[in-house]
Structure formats: structure tokens, C-alpha cells
Motif scaffolding. Structure first.
Motif: not given
Length: 131
Positions: A95-101
Motif C-alpha cells: 500500500p502507498s503512504k498517504k500524504r500528510i498535508y
């Protein structure tokens, strides 16, 4: 780690790679065909993920095809192609990591404004005084 070696089909052909005169006689090129939909090892969730992410690599019959003609040996080409397919599937299922804004820092804002001011001054100085 998923090993799909039991669910693949192999086809061989004459290679255009190394082999000298052997190229004209021996089928050393190996193509591996793997059908995501017919797989018994993969879960339905994994099949959906693979179908979405590898959509451009799936042909109209529903197969992923990996070709290998790097070596003079059919067996080595089989092993290389299978390793390549396993790596492709395992990499796709991570799974790809979610971007933290985040907000820009105060220093980065000041740096941006400083660069804008420098460019603005440069363009202002280019203007000639109107006659």
C-alpha cells in the motif's frame, strides 16, 4: 510475499538476444502469462488492486505477459521472468503512504517573498523611461 509460480504458463520462442548461431536453432526467449482473474492464490481484494494498478500491462485476454531473453539459457530466462513477475506483483500490493498535508514554514514564505521582490526589481530596472 506471494509466490505465483504454480499459476503461470510459459511459452518459448527464438530469441533475438545473445547466443550466436544458437539463436537460429534454440528457443531461449521465455514469455510468462499470468491471469489475475483466474488466480486461486490471490484474494478478491488483491485481484481488484492488481487490476487497477496494472491496467496498462494487462492484455485484452486478461493476462500479464512478461518476456525475458537476457541470457542464452532457457532455464535462466524462465527464472528471471518469474522473479520479475513476482517482484511486480509484490511491489504493486504494497500500500502507498498517504500524504500528510503541512503548512509552509515562516522561513519558506519569507524566502519566497524575497525571491519575488528580487525578480520584480529586476524587471522594473529593465523598463526604459518613457519619452
Amino acid at each position: 510475499m506471494i509466490d505465483i509460480s504454480n499459476e503461470v504458463r510459459y511459452t518459448t520462442a527464438r530469441s533475438s538476444g545473445p547466443g550466436g548461431q544458437n539463436v537460429n536453432k534454440v528457443n531461449t526467449k521465455v514469455s510468462i502469462l499470468f491471469s489475475i482473474n483466474e488466480s486461486k492464490i490471490l484474494s478478491t481484494h488483491q485481484k481488484i488492486i492488481l487490476s487497477d494498478k496494472l491496467n496498462s500491462r494487462i492484455n485484452k485476454d486478461g493476462y500479464i505477459i512478461i518476456n525475458c531473453e537476457k541470457t542464452r539459457s532457457q532455464l535462466k530466462n524462465k527464472e528471471l521472468a518469474l522473479a520479475s513477475l513476482n517482484a511486480l506483483i509484490n511491489k504493486t500490493l504494497i500500500p502507498s503512504k498517504k500524504r500528510i498535508y503541512t503548512k509552509p514554514t515562516k522561513a519558506s514564505k519569507l524566502k519566497r517573498m524575497k525571491n519575488k521582490k528580487i525578480l520584480s526589481d529586476k524587471k522594473t530596472n529593465r523598463r526604459s523611461i518613457g519619452f
